[in-house]
Motif scaffolding. Structure first.
Motif, PDB file in Angstrom:
ATOM      1  N   ASN A 154       0.816  -1.214   0.000  1.00  0.00           N
ATOM      2  CA  ASN A 154       0.000   0.000   0.000  1.00  0.00           C
ATOM      3  C   ASN A 154       0.849   1.264   0.000  1.00  0.00           C
ATOM      4  N   ASN A 202       5.771   2.648  -4.048  1.00  0.00           N
ATOM      5  CA  ASN A 202       5.531   3.289  -5.350  1.00  0.00           C
ATOM      6  C   ASN A 202       5.695   2.311  -6.509  1.00  0.00           C
ATOM      7  N   ASP A 258       0.809  -0.552  -8.729  1.00  0.00           N
ATOM      8  CA  ASP A 258      -0.215   0.328  -9.285  1.00  0.00           C
ATOM      9  C   ASP A 258      -1.322   0.579  -8.261  1.00  0.00           C
ATOM     10  N   ASN A 259      -2.173   1.553  -8.572  1.00  0.00           N
ATOM     11  CA  ASN A 259      -3.212   1.977  -7.627  1.00  0.00           C
ATOM     12  C   ASN A 259      -4.240   0.879  -7.362  1.00  0.00           C
ATOM     13  N   LEU A 260      -4.561   0.070  -8.395  1.00  0.00           N
ATOM     14  CA  LEU A 260      -5.539  -0.996  -8.212  1.00  0.00           C
ATOM     15  C   LEU A 260      -5.023  -2.033  -7.211  1.00  0.00           C
ATOM     16  N   THR A 261      -3.734  -2.390  -7.340  1.00  0.00           N
ATOM     17  CA  THR A 261      -3.139  -3.346  -6.402  1.00  0.00           C
ATOM     18  C   THR A 261      -3.128  -2.778  -4.991  1.00  0.00           C
ATOM     19  N   LYS A 262      -2.801  -1.496  -4.876  1.00  0.00           N
ATOM     20  CA  LYS A 262      -2.794  -0.864  -3.550  1.00  0.00           C
ATOM     21  C   LYS A 262      -4.184  -0.873  -2.928  1.00  0.00           C
ATOM     22  N   THR A 263      -5.193  -0.615  -3.750  1.00  0.00           N
ATOM     23  CA  THR A 263      -6.564  -0.617  -3.244  1.00  0.00           C
ATOM     24  C   THR A 263      -6.965  -2.002  -2.742  1.00  0.00           C
TER      25      THR A 263
END
Length: 500
Positions: A309, A312, A315-320
């Motif tokens: 989370n 860097n 990607d944002n989807l994985t972090k979500t």
């Protein structure tokens, strides 16, 4: 379009002599030559790549064989002497290997058929899809040899297209007929509890009895039933949510090598020989190890999700997904379910492993199932031990910064009685944390105990005459008892035994 004098060309003549027209004509000629088309060119590259890949595979296979021959004198001599044989054969090709397998299978079947020429036997069968998604029916035979030892043999594997009760029964029957086994000697049949197999009216068990010409008692797979009952129990309580989260953990890390490697780095720092795996749908004994793995590496899992989370490199989807999964884990419901299921699954695992041993007989199986039911009933009745599990979950949750009381009040509000029944809110029953989770545990235990007990009664009732004379402690039985026990077996076998 026409020329405008001796030295002035018309527009058409100027165009034909222009550089752009000449280049276009060259491109058109190249296009009309099929061998230069881009799709043909790419196909050639693909074909060449496929050829190279096959050559590489063949080279790797040969290299492996040569490597093995260094440590196997017989294989080394076989390879070195191939020039002395006609056509320099080695019999290491795929076709030759498959032919050897078929020959070995045929000889094994011949041996089984020879052993069972005059003996009774039982039939076991199950279907499973192969890598090409075709249903393969595995037919097993179970029998007792002349020395009194039980044997269980894989007899044949066939593709089935008709998965109805009659279609499956016919496939099993045809397999026995094909290999010249006496269907009149079939004593029992055992499959899983799917309706197509176990159905009394339209299941394989009914049609198989009709095909062989005598009643063949059906005994369902007890290991399969036990784990099905456990699934029903989990779905009847909040444990069902725990199972979903558990699957999400496995899927999240297994679908990405990058995520998996990050988790493995942290798991290697923790003592433990288990690995993260899913809750297998078929290998039930693995489920206990799966839950144990999450319990052992829970800190590593949470730390990895936090790292993903904040990193860097994802990607944002994985972090979500990571933060959402972490939120589901850091919930008191998850901790209390994990500790409860860890204890229950190992009891089920031990029973399942015992039920899957080929040496086990039906009477001992009944004793093992009764013993497990008693153990589950003891857990159900010992409130103190159940409260200790909940207290242990509180301590574990607190180490992750999760307050059990806060979570409980947030997600499990008090359910008041409808005003049409009682307008006085003070009459509502106390909705305490311990009472709530005891109730959820009891839902799982009650479902598992009741379904297993009911199944055991049906199972024992099916073999009651034999169970009566073989159950420990052995007692003096009458000729009527033995006659009733013989009636469970094929008519030809027990009538002959009575004459003797």
């Amino acid at each position: 379009m026409k020329s405008r004098g001796k030295d002035k060309q018309g527009k058409l003549a100027q165009h034909f002599s222009s550089t752009s027209h000449k280049e276009a004509m060259v491109d058109y000629c190249a296009f009309t030559t099929k061998s230069n088309n881009i799709d043909v060119f790419l196909n050639k590259q693909l074909r060449q790549s496929a050829i190279r890949e096959k050559q590489e595979q063949a080279f790797n296979k040969d290299a492996m064989v040569l490597l093995l021959s260094r440590h196997n004198a017989i294989l080394k001599r076989w390879l070195n002497d191939k020039s002395m044989r006609s056509h320099k054969v080695t019999y290491l090709s795929m076709k030759s290997q498959n032919e050897f397998i078929e020959l070995l299978a045929a000889e094994t079947r011949k041996y089984i058929v020879k052993v069972l020429t005059s003996d009774i036997f039982s039939v076991l069968a199950d279907t499973t899809p192969d890598v090409t998604l075709k249903d393969q029916l595995s037919v097993f035979l179970r029998y007792v040899d002349q020395g009194g030892s039980p044997n269980e043999r894989l007899f044949d594997v066939i593709e089935v297209t008709d998965k109805t009760g009659y279609g499956l029964a016919k496939s099993i029957y045809d397999t026995l007929i094909k290999h010249k086994l006496k269907t009149g000697n079939v004593a029992f049949q055992s499959y899983d509890y799917a309706s197509s197999m176990s159905g009394v009216n339209k299941g394989a068990q009914r049609y198989f009895s009709e095909l062989v010409g005598h009643t063949v008692p059906y005994i369902p797979c007890q290991a399969h039933r036990l784990n099905t009952f456990l699934e029903h129990g989990c779905k009847a309580s909040l444990i069902g949510n725990f199972i979903d989260i558990f699957e999400n953990i496995y899927v999240f890390f297994s679908e990405s090598t990058k995520r998996s490697s990050n988790l493995m780095e942290r798991m290697e720092k923790v003592e433990g020989s288990v690995k993260l795996r899913n809750l297998s749908k078929t290998r039930w004994t693995v489920r206990a190890e799966s839950i144990r793995a999450v319990w052992t590496y829970l800190v590593a899992i949470v730390d990895t999700l936090e790292y993903i989370n904040n990193s860097n490199s994802f990607d944002n989807l994985t972090k979500t997904k990571a933060i959402g999964l972490k939120k589901k884990i850091l919930n008191f419901d998850f901790f209390v379910s994990l500790i409860f299921m860890k204890n229950i699954m190992y009891k089920v695992k031990h029973l399942t492993e015992s039920l899957e041993t080929k040496e086990l007989n039906v009477c001992d199986a009944a004793v093992l199932i009764k013993s497990t039911i008693s153990s589950l009933q003891k857990i159900r009745s010992e409130t103190e031990n159940m409260d200790n599990m909940i207290s242990s979950a509180k301590i574990t949750a607190q180490s992750f910064g999760v307050d059990s009381d806060t979570d409980f009040n947030r997600y499990h509000r008090i359910r008041k009685r409808p005003q049409r029944l009682d307008r006085n809110a003070d009459n509502s029953a106390p909705y305490e944390l311990l009472n709530f989770y005891r109730q959820q545990f009891n839902l799982v235990l009650d479902t598992l105990i009741n379904l297993t007990s009911s199944n055991l009664n049906v199972f024992v009732e099916t073999i009651q005459p034999m169970y009566k004379i073989l159950s420990v402690p052995l007692k003096l039985n009458t000729s009527q008892d033995f006659s009733e026990a013989f009636s469970l077996f094929p008519p030809e076998s027990w009538s002959q035994a009575l004459r003797l």
